[in-house]
Scaffold this active site. Structure first.
Site, PDB file in Angstrom:
ATOM      1  N   THR B 100      16.344  45.161  54.396  1.00 25.06           N
ATOM      2  CA  THR B 100      15.166  45.063  55.272  1.00 25.06           C
ATOM      3  C   THR B 100      15.474  44.294  56.549  1.00 25.06           C
ATOM      4  O   THR B 100      15.061  44.669  57.647  1.00 25.06           O
ATOM      5  CB  THR B 100      14.012  44.362  54.522  1.00 25.06           C
ATOM      6  N   ASP B 132       5.775  48.906  65.528  1.00 26.71           N
ATOM      7  CA  ASP B 132       4.887  50.039  65.826  1.00 26.71           C
ATOM      8  C   ASP B 132       5.605  51.198  66.506  1.00 26.71           C
ATOM      9  O   ASP B 132       5.227  52.353  66.319  1.00 26.71           O
ATOM     10  CB  ASP B 132       3.732  49.573  66.732  1.00 26.71           C
ATOM     11  N   SER B 140      12.212  50.086  55.808  1.00 20.42           N
ATOM     12  CA  SER B 140      13.594  49.689  55.480  1.00 20.42           C
ATOM     13  C   SER B 140      14.107  50.500  54.305  1.00 20.42           C
ATOM     14  O   SER B 140      15.290  50.806  54.211  1.00 20.42           O
ATOM     15  CB  SER B 140      13.646  48.215  55.083  1.00 20.42           C
ATOM     16  N   HIS B 188      58.201  58.491  29.524  1.00 22.13           N
ATOM     17  CA  HIS B 188      58.157  57.180  28.846  1.00 22.13           C
ATOM     18  C   HIS B 188      59.229  56.254  29.414  1.00 22.13           C
ATOM     19  O   HIS B 188      59.759  55.398  28.698  1.00 22.13           O
ATOM     20  CB  HIS B 188      58.368  57.301  27.336  1.00 22.13           C
ATOM     21  N   SER B 318      62.709  39.277  52.217  1.00 19.94           N
ATOM     22  CA  SER B 318      62.687  37.986  51.520  1.00 19.94           C
ATOM     23  C   SER B 318      62.927  36.861  52.496  1.00 19.94           C
ATOM     24  O   SER B 318      63.649  37.014  53.483  1.00 19.94           O
ATOM     25  CB  SER B 318      63.761  37.958  50.442  1.00 19.94           C
ATOM     26  N   SER B 319      62.307  35.718  52.208  1.00 22.72           N
ATOM     27  CA  SER B 319      62.533  34.555  53.062  1.00 22.72           C
ATOM     28  C   SER B 319      63.725  33.737  52.584  1.00 22.72           C
ATOM     29  O   SER B 319      64.264  32.921  53.310  1.00 22.72           O
ATOM     30  CB  SER B 319      61.281  33.676  53.071  1.00 22.72           C
TER      31      SER B 319
END
Lengths: 126, 323
Positions: B100, B132, B140, B188, B318-319
């Site tokens: 709303t 109006d 809403s 599998h 990677s760091s």
């Protein structure tokens, strides 16, 4: 997937003339649309378009596989084929060496029957 | 204080920022629902612009609205649907569950912008009244579901579907290129019988084809609009032709196949179309996870994994592990 769980809960909670989970539902739906849109685009541009097969590894795995023995089912039966595979696995042999050791088929028969390129689709018996 | 103005609603007067078009009800929501920082998505704000403009055009056509007022609303809502006034829509997602306050936010912004265009005083509700005029023949309860469908259908049509199709086509190119590469299959996670790499990729393409069909199917439901149902679905305070004409107008503005839902009660009280669309997206996400995992596994290595696919090198990764 997480957004979907919340939307499912929200969607199930309408009472009488109004559902009052509307803002959360559209927020999550648009969030998922955005994430999936961007993921598909980055997956394509940063990964899929640049994918290349490593044919030597693919070939090595194919040749090492014991499951090519499945092609022999129609010639010597499942039980003998299984023995060839188990024997090869236990002794570290190739399928060919194992088959010849067990004397279930000849070298020529192995060449004729175990052909990976002919195992990738249905084939009428001849 | 020069940076605020006084606006009033049925609850009384309240200060609102002078440089914002929104009024009392939006300001109250900011106080009462000061919850988190997730704001209403801009797709929903644009959708409100679309439906308010469509409603004004329809009301003028049905002689339910003075054409001069209608023209002002059409001009102001054009700015909303072009996403030019997004900063005037500060409301949270975590507000009243019917949306709303977002509907009133749209009414207030369009009314005040229209008043400004007419040379009037913001907050005076003249010559354009938020309830109006801007909200005429609406509630809403039917505008928010309509905005939900417009926002979702536009995002799916203009953004998601093209992106999925392009990914599908890129995978299809790979499937064709790889059609003669025979590889070992795995079931599998164990060695299985051979197939071609092209066959494996064709499975991914088929998954996405089915996902696209499911999303298209969900889209048909999203094209059905609630507008014209007003508060509970009966259509109270609307002209008998309003629902059909406003849906046609929304289709006209957006270029999408929107139509008026046959039963408005369901559109207000349930959002099965949104749940279904979410289900289709969920399935797409599941497909993408399967495809991406296959690519990850096949690309594992380079020396200690499967190593059957080479992935583009995009970043260091990677760091701590150099390379």
């Amino acid at each position: 997937m997480g957004n979907n769980v919340a939307i499912t809960v929200g969607g199930s909670q309408g009472n009488f003339e109004l559902n009052v989970f509307k803002p959360m539902m559209i927020h999550n739906l648009l969030h998922s649309i955005r994430l999936l849109t961007d993921s598909c685009t980055t997956f394509r541009t940063k990964c899929v378009e640049g994918l290349e097969p490593v044919e030597e590894n693919i070939a090595a795995h194919l040749e090492n596989s014991l499951m090519l023995v499945t092609a022999l089912n129609n010639h010597i039966g499942y039980d003998k084929a299984a023995k060839i595979a188990k024997n090869a696995h236990e002794k570290g042999l190739t399928l060919r060496a194992s088959a010849l050791e067990l004397e279930y088929l000849t070298n020529e028969e192995f060449d004729a029957w175990v052909r990976p390129e002919e195992m990738t689709g249905p084939r009428s018996p001849n | 204080m020069a940076d605020v103005r006084i606006e009033a609603d049925t609850m009384g007067e309240l200060e609102v920022p002078a440089d914002k078009y929104y009024g009392c009800q939006t300001a109250r929501s900011l106080i009462n629902f000061d919850i988190g920082d997730d704001t209403m998505p801009i797709g929903v704000i644009r959708a409100f612009g679309v439906l308010k403009q469509a409603a004004a055009k329809t009301n003028v056509a049905l002689k339910q609205l003075d054409p001069k007022v209608g023209d002002l609303i059409i001009a102001a809502s054009q700015e909303v649907l072009d996403n030019c006034l997004d900063e005037h829509f500060p409301l949270r997602v975590w507000q009243t569950g019917s949306g709303t306050q977002s509907n009133m936010n749209a009414n207030e912004v369009i009314a005040n912008r229209a008043i400004e265009l007419a040379g009037g005083v913001m907050g005076s509700k003249s010559p354009v009244h938020p309830n109006d005029h801007v909200n005429r023949a609406q509630s809403s309860n039917d505008t928010f579901p309509t905005a939900m469908h417009i926002a979702a259908a536009e995002a799916i049509t203009h953004n998601l579907l093209p992106s999925v199709r392009e990914l599908r086509d890129a995978l299809s190119v790979k499937a064709d290129a790889w059609k003669d590469i025979v590889k070992i299959g795995r079931t599998h996670l164990m060695d299985a019988v051979p197939l071609t790499l092209g066959q494996e990729a064709s499975g991914w393409v088929a998954q996405l084809d089915a996902d696209l069909r499911r999303i298209d199917f969900a889209l048909d439901d999203l094209f059905e609009l609630a507008l014209g149902g007003t508060a509970v679905g009966t259509g109270l305070n609307t002209h008998p032709l309003f629902a059909q004409m406003v849906a046609d107008e929304i289709a006209n503005i957006t270029g999408l196949s929107f139509c008026s839902a046959e039963n408005k009660f369901a559109q207000l009280a349930a959002h099965d179309a949104v749940v279904a669309a979410s289900g289709a997206l969920n399935t797409l996400a599941v497909s993408l996870m399967k495809i991406a995992n296959d690519v990850r596994w096949l690309g594992s290595g380079p020396r200690c994994g499967f190593g059957e696919l080479a992935l583009p090198a995009n970043e260091p990764g990677s760091s701590i592990m150099p390379g």
